[in-house]
Design an enzyme around this catalytic site. Sequence first.
Site, PDB file in Angstrom:
ATOM      1  N   LYS A 120      21.015 -13.688  39.307  1.00  0.00           N
ATOM      2  CA  LYS A 120      21.937 -13.680  40.450  1.00  0.00           C
ATOM      3  C   LYS A 120      23.018 -12.607  40.276  1.00  0.00           C
ATOM      4  CE  LYS A 120      19.298 -16.022  41.485  1.00  0.00           C
ATOM      5  NZ  LYS A 120      18.164 -16.734  40.888  1.00  0.00           N
TER       6      LYS A 120
ATOM      7  N   VAL B 250       8.798 -16.685  43.708  1.00  0.00           N
ATOM      8  CA  VAL B 250      10.262 -16.679  43.782  1.00  0.00           C
ATOM      9  C   VAL B 250      10.856 -15.603  42.857  1.00  0.00           C
ATOM     10  CG1 VAL B 250      12.326 -18.063  43.383  1.00  0.00           C
ATOM     11  CG2 VAL B 250      10.278 -19.117  44.341  1.00  0.00           C
TER      12      VAL B 250
ATOM     13  N   VAL C   2       3.974 -14.232  37.049  1.00  0.00           N
ATOM     14  CA  VAL C   2       2.902 -15.092  37.563  1.00  0.00           C
ATOM     15  C   VAL C   2       3.150 -16.566  37.260  1.00  0.00           C
ATOM     16  CG1 VAL C   2       1.162 -13.270  37.542  1.00  0.00           C
ATOM     17  CG2 VAL C   2       1.503 -14.665  35.507  1.00  0.00           C
TER      18      VAL C   2
ATOM     19  N   ARG D  40       5.597 -19.822  35.153  1.00  0.00           N
ATOM     20  CA  ARG D  40       6.112 -20.225  33.839  1.00  0.00           C
ATOM     21  C   ARG D  40       5.319 -21.429  33.353  1.00  0.00           C
ATOM     22  NH1 ARG D  40      10.794 -17.977  32.357  1.00  0.00           N
ATOM     23  NH2 ARG D  40      11.455 -19.769  31.120  1.00  0.00           N
TER      24      ARG D  40
ATOM     25  N   ALA E 240      16.533 -25.454  37.790  1.00  0.00           N
ATOM     26  CA  ALA E 240      17.622 -25.882  36.917  1.00  0.00           C
ATOM     27  C   ALA E 240      18.217 -27.224  37.371  1.00  0.00           C
ATOM     28  CB  ALA E 240      18.704 -24.810  36.901  1.00  0.00           C
TER      29      ALA E 240
ATOM     30  N   HIS F 134      34.088 -23.645  64.258  1.00  0.00           N
ATOM     31  CA  HIS F 134      33.631 -22.449  64.978  1.00  0.00           C
ATOM     32  C   HIS F 134      34.534 -21.274  64.656  1.00  0.00           C
ATOM     33  CE1 HIS F 134      32.053 -19.882  68.124  1.00  0.00           C
ATOM     34  NE2 HIS F 134      33.304 -19.618  68.477  1.00  0.00           N
TER      35      HIS F 134
HETATM   36  P1  FAD Z   1      15.393 -24.074  29.528  1.00  0.00           P
HETATM   37  O1  FAD Z   1      16.489 -23.542  30.348  1.00  0.00           O
HETATM   38  O2  FAD Z   1      14.178 -23.228  29.327  1.00  0.00           O
HETATM   39  O3  FAD Z   1      16.028 -24.488  28.141  1.00  0.00           O
HETATM   40  C1  FAD Z   1      15.265 -25.003  27.086  1.00  0.00           C
HETATM   41  C2  FAD Z   1      15.990 -24.704  25.807  1.00  0.00           C
HETATM   42  O4  FAD Z   1      15.366 -25.424  24.757  1.00  0.00           O
HETATM   43  C3  FAD Z   1      15.953 -23.236  25.405  1.00  0.00           C
HETATM   44  O5  FAD Z   1      17.240 -22.781  25.187  1.00  0.00           O
HETATM   45  C4  FAD Z   1      15.121 -23.230  24.122  1.00  0.00           C
HETATM   46  O6  FAD Z   1      15.564 -22.262  23.181  1.00  0.00           O
HETATM   47  C5  FAD Z   1      15.377 -24.623  23.608  1.00  0.00           C
HETATM   48  N1  FAD Z   1      14.325 -25.131  22.715  1.00  0.00           N
HETATM   49  C6  FAD Z   1      12.991 -25.195  22.955  1.00  0.00           C
HETATM   50  N2  FAD Z   1      12.348 -25.758  21.915  1.00  0.00           N
HETATM   51  C7  FAD Z   1      13.303 -26.076  21.010  1.00  0.00           C
HETATM   52  C8  FAD Z   1      13.270 -26.675  19.735  1.00  0.00           C
HETATM   53  N3  FAD Z   1      12.125 -27.108  19.181  1.00  0.00           N
HETATM   54  N4  FAD Z   1      14.433 -26.815  19.053  1.00  0.00           N
HETATM   55  C9  FAD Z   1      15.601 -26.389  19.597  1.00  0.00           C
HETATM   56  N5  FAD Z   1      15.697 -25.817  20.807  1.00  0.00           N
HETATM   57  C10 FAD Z   1      14.556 -25.670  21.501  1.00  0.00           C
HETATM   58  N6  FAD Z   1      16.153 -22.107  38.656  1.00  0.00           N
HETATM   59  C11 FAD Z   1      16.996 -22.454  39.644  1.00  0.00           C
HETATM   60  O7  FAD Z   1      17.194 -23.646  39.879  1.00  0.00           O
HETATM   61  N7  FAD Z   1      17.664 -21.512  40.372  1.00  0.00           N
HETATM   62  C12 FAD Z   1      17.486 -20.179  40.150  1.00  0.00           C
HETATM   63  O8  FAD Z   1      18.100 -19.352  40.817  1.00  0.00           O
HETATM   64  C13 FAD Z   1      16.601 -19.785  39.116  1.00  0.00           C
HETATM   65  N8  FAD Z   1      16.416 -18.477  38.846  1.00  0.00           N
HETATM   66  C14 FAD Z   1      15.611 -18.119  37.806  1.00  0.00           C
HETATM   67  C15 FAD Z   1      15.443 -16.764  37.532  1.00  0.00           C
HETATM   68  C16 FAD Z   1      14.637 -16.362  36.484  1.00  0.00           C
HETATM   69  C17 FAD Z   1      14.483 -14.889  36.190  1.00  0.00           C
HETATM   70  C18 FAD Z   1      13.995 -17.354  35.675  1.00  0.00           C
HETATM   71  C19 FAD Z   1      13.142 -16.941  34.503  1.00  0.00           C
HETATM   72  C20 FAD Z   1      14.149 -18.700  35.932  1.00  0.00           C
HETATM   73  C21 FAD Z   1      14.953 -19.103  37.015  1.00  0.00           C
HETATM   74  N9  FAD Z   1      15.129 -20.448  37.341  1.00  0.00           N
HETATM   75  C22 FAD Z   1      15.948 -20.798  38.373  1.00  0.00           C
HETATM   76  C23 FAD Z   1      14.459 -21.529  36.578  1.00  0.00           C
HETATM   77  C24 FAD Z   1      15.432 -22.149  35.584  1.00  0.00           C
HETATM   78  O9  FAD Z   1      15.909 -21.153  34.722  1.00  0.00           O
HETATM   79  C25 FAD Z   1      14.740 -23.247  34.820  1.00  0.00           C
HETATM   80  O10 FAD Z   1      14.212 -24.191  35.739  1.00  0.00           O
HETATM   81  C26 FAD Z   1      15.712 -23.971  33.898  1.00  0.00           C
HETATM   82  O11 FAD Z   1      16.282 -23.091  32.975  1.00  0.00           O
HETATM   83  C27 FAD Z   1      14.985 -25.088  33.150  1.00  0.00           C
HETATM   84  O12 FAD Z   1      15.908 -25.779  32.377  1.00  0.00           O
HETATM   85  P2  FAD Z   1      15.488 -26.561  31.060  1.00  0.00           P
HETATM   86  O13 FAD Z   1      16.755 -27.051  30.469  1.00  0.00           O
HETATM   87  O14 FAD Z   1      14.400 -27.496  31.353  1.00  0.00           O
HETATM   88  O15 FAD Z   1      14.838 -25.449  30.099  1.00  0.00           O
HETATM   89  P1  AMP Z   2       5.472 -18.401  41.020  1.00  0.00           P
HETATM   90  O1  AMP Z   2       4.561 -19.509  40.588  1.00  0.00           O
HETATM   91  O2  AMP Z   2       6.371 -18.732  42.204  1.00  0.00           O
HETATM   92  O3  AMP Z   2       6.249 -17.814  39.884  1.00  0.00           O
HETATM   93  O4  AMP Z   2       4.518 -17.237  41.526  1.00  0.00           O
HETATM   94  C1  AMP Z   2       3.543 -16.617  40.728  1.00  0.00           C
HETATM   95  C2  AMP Z   2       2.563 -15.900  41.660  1.00  0.00           C
HETATM   96  O5  AMP Z   2       1.734 -15.011  40.909  1.00  0.00           O
HETATM   97  C3  AMP Z   2       1.615 -16.851  42.391  1.00  0.00           C
HETATM   98  O6  AMP Z   2       1.806 -16.694  43.774  1.00  0.00           O
HETATM   99  C4  AMP Z   2       0.223 -16.396  41.957  1.00  0.00           C
HETATM  100  O7  AMP Z   2      -0.708 -16.444  43.025  1.00  0.00           O
HETATM  101  C5  AMP Z   2       0.447 -14.942  41.519  1.00  0.00           C
HETATM  102  N1  AMP Z   2      -0.565 -14.438  40.572  1.00  0.00           N
HETATM  103  C6  AMP Z   2      -1.058 -15.047  39.470  1.00  0.00           C
HETATM  104  N2  AMP Z   2      -1.980 -14.263  38.822  1.00  0.00           N
HETATM  105  C7  AMP Z   2      -2.090 -13.107  39.545  1.00  0.00           C
HETATM  106  C8  AMP Z   2      -2.870 -11.880  39.415  1.00  0.00           C
HETATM  107  N3  AMP Z   2      -3.742 -11.677  38.409  1.00  0.00           N
HETATM  108  N4  AMP Z   2      -2.706 -10.900  40.357  1.00  0.00           N
HETATM  109  C9  AMP Z   2      -1.825 -11.087  41.375  1.00  0.00           C
HETATM  110  N5  AMP Z   2      -1.073 -12.214  41.540  1.00  0.00           N
HETATM  111  C10 AMP Z   2      -1.188 -13.211  40.662  1.00  0.00           C
END
Ligand code: FAD
Ligand code: AMP
Length: 483
Positions: free
Chosen positions: A58, A191, A282, A284, A332, A456
Amino acid sequence: MSEKYDVIVIGSGPAGYVAAIRAAQLGLKTACIEKWKNAEGKGVNGGTCLNVGCIPSKALLDSSYKFYEAKEALAVHGIKTSGVEIDVPGMLGRKEGIVKQLTGGISGLLLANKVTSLFGTGKLLAGHKVGYTNFDGVETILEANNVILASGSIPVNIPVAPVDNEAIVDSTGALAFQEIPERLGVIGAGVIGLELGSVWNRLGSKVVCLEAMDSFLAMMDQQIAKETQKILSKQGLDIRLSCRVTGTQLKTTGDKKEVEVTFTDKEGKEVKESFDKLIVCVGRRPFTQGLLAEDSGVKLDERGFIYVNDLCSTSAPGVWAIGDVVRGPMLAHKGSEEGVMVAERIAGHKAVMNYDLIPSIIYTHPEVAAVGKTEEQLKAAGEKYNVGIFPFAASGRALAADEKDGMVKIIAHADTDRILGAHIVGPSAADLVQQVAIAMEFGSSAEDLGMMVFGHPTLSEAVHEAALAVNGHAIHIANRKKK
Ligand code: FAD
Ligand code: AMP
C-alpha cells in the site's frame, strides 16, 4: 528449565500478534514466537502483512499514485506540473520507514500487554509442548495449556518460472525493484498481481499481465470485474486472459538480463515475449515447514492447510490454528478476527466469527471491494434477488474529485429485502464497502439503508442511492425498476 504459559502463539503476523494481545488482555500468561529477521538480521514482528505484504504494497501504491497524479492527473484541475520525477530509492526508503515504524509498533504493543516476545523458531511437540530454538540455535522446551499456530503463508512457486530474485521475482522482490523495469511481465492477474502491476505501470513500466483463466477476477461479481478490467486496461495494464505460461528462459544481451516467457495464448498458439522483470503472482500456500513434530497430533488437509473446525480448533486438543495457514480467504483481517475468537474461547468466552461477512479489497485505483454474495453465487444457489446500482459518474462528490469511474452495486433478497452483497469499484471502495458490511452485520434491509441520512456531498451517497435503487427509489438516477 521448562517455563509454563497459558498460551503460546507461533507466528506474529496479523493473526498471531492479535491473538497474543487479546489473550494477554484476558489475563492469560502469553508468549509469542517469531522467526522473521529483517535485513540487519534482527527479529521483527508483524509477519507477511507488515514486512512484505499489505503495508509495503500500500505504501508503494500510494507513492506511485501520487507520482501519476502529479504527472498526469492534475491538469484537469487547472494545475500545471512539469519536471515531475520519481526517485525510486526515495520511494523504497519511505516504504521501509513505514514498515519499521509499524513492526516496531507491534513489538511495543506486545510488550505493553505483557506478552513475552521470543525471536526464533517454534515447533509444536506432543502434549502442548513447544520447542523454541532461538537465533543462536539454543533450544528450550516450553509448556502451555493452549498453543495457537499462526505460521502464515508463502508465495506459490511454479516450475515454469523459477524465482531467481533477479529477473524473476515473487511479490517480495517486486516490492523492492531498485529501478523501473521498462517491460514488466506479471504471471497471474489476481489481487496481488494487479496491485503490483499497477505500482510499476504508474511509474512507467509497460506491464503485461498473463492470466491462465478465461474470466477476469473469477471470484468477484462479474459485472464489477468487467468494469474493473475496462478501467485498468484504460490505465495501460495489458491484461491477457486465457494465457498460460509454460516456460521461461533467462537471456543476457551485453550487460542486460532479460527473461523470455513462453505462453499459450487464447487461440492456443505458443507465443514468446521478453521482459526485463517478471513477477510470479500465482497465489500463496500455507506455511508449515518445521512447525509440527510427527507426534503433534495436528492434521493437515489435502491442500496442506492445518485442518480446523469453525472455531479454529485443530485435531489436537488445546491446539488452535488461525490465519493464512488455515482454510478461508488469505486476508490479514480474517486471521486477526480468528485470533480474537480463539483467544476469547481459550479464556472461556463464547466468541464466534461471521465468515460470511469478510470484506475483500483490491487496492488498485480506483479500488475494488466486495462483501457478501455475488450475483453469480446467488444465481447458482437459486436465490431470488434485486439489484441496485449507482454509478459514480452520477455522484457530485466523485465528479468534484474527478473520480467518476465505477459503481456501487447492492444486492438484496427479493422477498425479505435483506442485503446479501455489496460490490464496488470506484473511489474509496474499500471504506464504502465497510459501511454496507456493518449494515449487513446488523441484518439491514436495502430499505433500512435507504432510510438513513447520508451527508452531502459524499462518496457514501453512492451507497445510499444504490440501496434505494434496489427497490426502484433512487433519486439521482433513472430507476431500472419503478415502485
Ligand atoms: P503471516 O503474516 O504470513 O505471518 C506468519 C508469521 O509466522 C511469519 O512472520 C513467519 O515468520 C512466522 N512463522 C512461521 N513459522 C514459524 C515458526 N515455526 N516459528 C516462528 N515463527 C514462524 N491481506 C489483506 O488483508 N489486505 C491486503 O491489502 C493485503 N495485501 C497483500 C499484499 C501482498 C504483496 C501480500 C504478499 C499479501 C497481502 N495480503 C493482504 C495478505 C496478508 O499479508 C496475509 O493474509 C496475512 O499476512 C496473513 O497473516 P498470518 O498472521 O496468518 O500470516
Ligand atoms: P491469486 O490467487 O488471486 O493470487 O491469483 C493467482 C492467479 O494466477 C490465478 O488467477 C491463476 O489463474 C493465475 N495463474 C496460475 N498459474 C498460472 C500460469 N502458469 N500462467 C498464467 N496464470 C497463472
